[in-house]
Design an enzyme around this catalytic site. Sequence first.
Site, PDB file in Angstrom:
ATOM      1  N   SER A 198       0.863  -1.162   0.056  1.00  0.00           N
ATOM      2  CA  SER A 198       0.152  -0.068  -0.202  1.00  0.00           C
ATOM      3  C   SER A 198       0.985   1.438  -0.073  1.00  0.00           C
ATOM      4  O   SER A 198       1.666   1.451  -1.028  1.00  0.00           O
ATOM      5  CB  SER A 198      -0.842   0.152   1.201  1.00  0.00           C
ATOM      6  OG  SER A 198      -2.107   0.867   0.960  1.00  0.00           O
ATOM      7  N   LYS A 246     -18.898  18.189   5.404  1.00  0.00           N
ATOM      8  CA  LYS A 246     -17.589  18.322   6.494  1.00  0.00           C
ATOM      9  C   LYS A 246     -17.531  16.973   7.059  1.00  0.00           C
ATOM     10  O   LYS A 246     -16.651  16.668   7.643  1.00  0.00           O
ATOM     11  CB  LYS A 246     -17.944  19.578   7.269  1.00  0.00           C
ATOM     12  CG  LYS A 246     -17.013  19.579   8.616  1.00  0.00           C
ATOM     13  CD  LYS A 246     -15.588  19.713   8.193  1.00  0.00           C
ATOM     14  CE  LYS A 246     -14.831  19.945   9.319  1.00  0.00           C
ATOM     15  NZ  LYS A 246     -13.539  20.347   8.768  1.00  0.00           N
TER      16      LYS A 246
END
Length: 355
Positions: free
Chosen positions: A184, A236
Amino acid sequence: MQFLAEYGLFLAKAITIVVTILIVVGGIISLAMRQKKSTEKRLEITHLNPRYEEMEKTIAAAALTEVGLKRKMKADQKKEKQAAKAEKKAGKTAKKEAGKADESRKKRLFVLDFDGDIKATDVENMRQEISALLTIADKEDEVLVRLESGGGTVHGYGLAASQLQRIRDQGIPLTIAVDKVAASGGYMMACVANKIIAAPFAIIGSIGVLAQIPNLNRLLKKHDVDFEQLYAGEFKRTLTLFGENTAKGRAKMQAELEETHALFKSFVKSQRPGLDVDKVATGEHWLGTRALELGLVDLLQTSDDYLMSLRNDAELILIEYSEKQTMVEKLSQLMTLKWRQQSKLVQDVDKPLLM
């Protein structure tokens, strides 16, 4: 008189105890001050060639016969004399041709270590090490990074990859060695290199992005606990730990994951143009042998073998920028590690996505 004698003895004992306590406290304070000074980070340079030479001499002394050892010593002395003569000749040539590059100097291989955690905190040390080596390294040298990481935050490993890119931008050959795992975010770093070497059973790949979070909303409702959250900006907050998640919030989070994954794939493709990114960017990981077949790495070899193969032709220089931990810090770090191994950390979506 007996009372005075007993009182004097008591007073002497009390003074002794107080003085002892003061000495102990003073010693602790002094030790703490010394440890505080020792925790200042510093750059440490270690030449690895002498280490290998010492290992060779030690094993030769134990394994060779007396006659064989003498022959080896003579051969080593002859080799050292020849090297000294060549160095002396090179020095004279350099003086005669002032301003010209010394082409006869030994290649330098700068060795760095990166031990990655979920936040890629070791990047703070690596950036200093890279800054140091870039002050003297040139295109004739090489940098070897011994990389171990299973990935972590996008911004942390993005910065780590950018630090390695600084080496490439200077035209200095960069080799990444993976002995255990570069997955990763770890592979995001590794793919920056000109060459990736990996041990046969090292874990490579896992080009994917992950975000996970438990939701306790139903549990709170069951116990009549209200949860309120105020925010401005529609996205948000997408998913939440305590509030009720919405399909729209899930869709937005998935879109962010897909966007980050696309950027990850694009980055890998730009660094390794010959790699079939769509084939390997499924989030899977492979062992070194299969990774070589897929083009994720270039050579099956351990970092030890790589260094051993170059020890006669290059000057091996280990660069470390670190601090000496106090005993309290070591104990705290050990306890934290044990706790993390025995419990699952809750990842809030406010924290960055993981690679």
